[in-house]
Design an enzyme around this catalytic site. Sequence first.
Site, PDB file in Angstrom:
ATOM      1  N   GLU A 429      24.637  52.501  29.956  1.00  0.00           N
ATOM      2  CA  GLU A 429      25.558  52.730  28.883  1.00  0.00           C
ATOM      3  C   GLU A 429      24.863  53.400  27.769  1.00  0.00           C
ATOM      4  OE1 GLU A 429      26.019  48.728  27.493  1.00  0.00           O
ATOM      5  OE2 GLU A 429      26.846  49.455  25.789  1.00  0.00           O
ATOM      6  N   ASP A 502      23.973  46.315  28.388  1.00  0.00           N
ATOM      7  CA  ASP A 502      23.369  45.400  27.518  1.00  0.00           C
ATOM      8  C   ASP A 502      23.871  43.920  27.748  1.00  0.00           C
ATOM      9  OD1 ASP A 502      21.725  47.039  26.351  1.00  0.00           O
ATOM     10  OD2 ASP A 502      23.390  47.652  24.616  1.00  0.00           O
ATOM     11  N   ASP A 504      25.200  41.848  25.676  1.00  0.00           N
ATOM     12  CA  ASP A 504      26.076  41.342  24.661  1.00  0.00           C
ATOM     13  C   ASP A 504      27.364  41.483  25.103  1.00  0.00           C
ATOM     14  OD1 ASP A 504      26.143  44.194  24.675  1.00  0.00           O
ATOM     15  OD2 ASP A 504      25.240  44.593  22.733  1.00  0.00           O
ATOM     16  N   ASP A 506      29.603  43.539  24.096  1.00  0.00           N
ATOM     17  CA  ASP A 506      30.262  45.288  24.733  1.00  0.00           C
ATOM     18  C   ASP A 506      29.539  45.526  26.064  1.00  0.00           C
ATOM     19  OD1 ASP A 506      31.568  45.797  22.574  1.00  0.00           O
ATOM     20  OD2 ASP A 506      30.057  46.768  21.408  1.00  0.00           O
TER      21      ASP A 506
END
Length: 639
Positions: A429, A502, A504, A506
């Site tokens: 990403e 990641d 997280d 997102d």
Amino acid sequence: MVAESNYGAGQIQVLEGLEAVRKRPAMYIGSTDGRGLHHLVYEVVDNAIDEALAGHCSHIEVELHDDGSVSVRDDGRGIPVDTHEEYDRPAVEVILTVLHAGGKFDKESYQVSGGLHGVGVSVVNALSEWLTVEVDRNGKRYEQRFERGEPVTELETVTDVPEDQTGTRIQFKPDTDIFEVEKFSFSTLESRLRELAFLNSGVRISLIDDRDPDADTATFEYEGGIREFVEYLNETRTPLHGDVIYLEDESAGVQVEIAMQATEDLQSSTHAFANNINTREGGTHLTGFKTALTRVVNGYAKDHDLLKAIDGENLKGEDIREGLTAVISVKHPDPQFEGQTKTKLGNSDVRGVVESALHDGLNTYFEEHPDTAEAIISKAIEAAKARKAAQKAEELTRRKSALESTSLPGKLADCQTKEPEDSELFIVEGDSAGGSTKQARDRKFQAVLPIRGKILNVEKHRLDRILENEEIRAMIRAIGTGIGEEFDIDELRYGRVILATDADVDGAHIRTLLLTFFYRHMRPLLENGHVYAIKPPLYRIRYRGETYDAMTEADRERIVEEECNGNPTQIQRFKGLGEMNPEQLWESAMNPENRILKRITIEDAAEADRMFSVLMGDAVGPRKQFIKEHATDAEWVDI
Ligand code: 0RA
């Protein structure tokens, strides 16, 4: 003189059988990974379901214990305890020690388990460190214990029970010498047990987790059977008619049930089962369903002069199935499972039985519910119009991509090897993470494709729009297989497609977008186990020269307390892949020696389908609910 051994020919046969299972477990249960581990539970549960289908059992309870064992209790007739003539041992001991003995006990009832599981509880016994069986029968409770499949006690009566109290309880601890995975997943068991409860209406199935202090339980019981299954699948969709269509029929020993409801959705969600097994590869029941559905809907539309809008042409099957949620469940006395994963129903007699059940049933239903018929047909006509528009767009894209087809996407940093078995593609990403990943990789076998943040939500768009998306086209070209009906696994350019996002929220969102795309348009990629995700650690903790990686907040707390006596030297938080230097990135996410890769599988297609429509679809309420329920659940890969 040697004391006379009581090892007769029967006992020797038993020992040889158990040894064969322990030597080649995968031949009996498919694999020794998490999937195989859970199969053990399903095998015992299937036996209890058979008791239920024969009308003798109404409640099944699965319990996960602290010591890694699991128990399955049912209130069926109890495994027979009388002496088995051939073996001169109690029948229950024979059933638990002789391969395929289950089938020799001619249950006069109709036995439904089989196919994928159906290997017999003796296989579960052979692959368990220990197993205990408790049978309530004849006003008594009997007990026996086994280790690695061999009896270590005789069958003993332990207490009196009321004369009418019958049932079986089997508790076992899978052998850690055999299985690579030891821990049962609550959510994996939960979705399979829920599915079984839908498929076998009226049976109550509970799942109890005693492994941690805030024990979880779930109970499933659906009087409405697969009608409620369809409602459950449609919880996040907008139905076009209030009623769920339900048809059932039985002919020549084959039992057929169909439930369906049309929705505003763009996806078709059809799930076919044979003898409670999810036949992902389809088969004769699905073919029969599709043929008859297309014929009945077109017949009704023609008779009621509804095809004018598409110039009198017939609706295609795919037009009718767009947005349709359907569950087809057949029960066959001798199911034949074929295909790569043995999940394709082969019995040719089933096709006609399903066809005529649907043909007669749906014609009658439409006559009695003309509003429902019209709702389904007008949706199909919209789909047909869109299909024609998409065809034009696709021709354009095809011409465009024909020009580009020799070149790989510009952003792809390809690897040197051309052998798919050895190579991997990291989908990363963002350009900054993409840059570090390109530096960090081993270019011999690791390719990198950076994609810009949020790709298009494929759940909300038809194919013509999806193909206009730059990121998606780059991905399709890099992977090489094509999509949809043209998907060809032989063209796969990388054996492992690795989602590097990641840790997280997102990252989770992008991962879900990518998985939704693979699930809807490149499903065999998931089914054949080519899709992986890296699990980058959230924290790296140092204490007295040791390094610990924490994958979750809970991990961090545990490591700080237990490993570092509450006083770590350093806690480093990894914010995102883009913020790691290439060396950190290589060590924690890319080096095959250290990294944690999770293979993403579709354990349960119906559940995955529902999950994607919850996460990616229109309905906001259920999505919030889903995220709330799963907020603390790090095991997102269990799709
Ligand atoms: C053989 C014969 C009968 C029942 C069973 C096996 C049986 C097996 C399992 C495994 C778990 N629960 C079970 N419940 C029953 C028929 C018994 C009869 O005819 O009374």
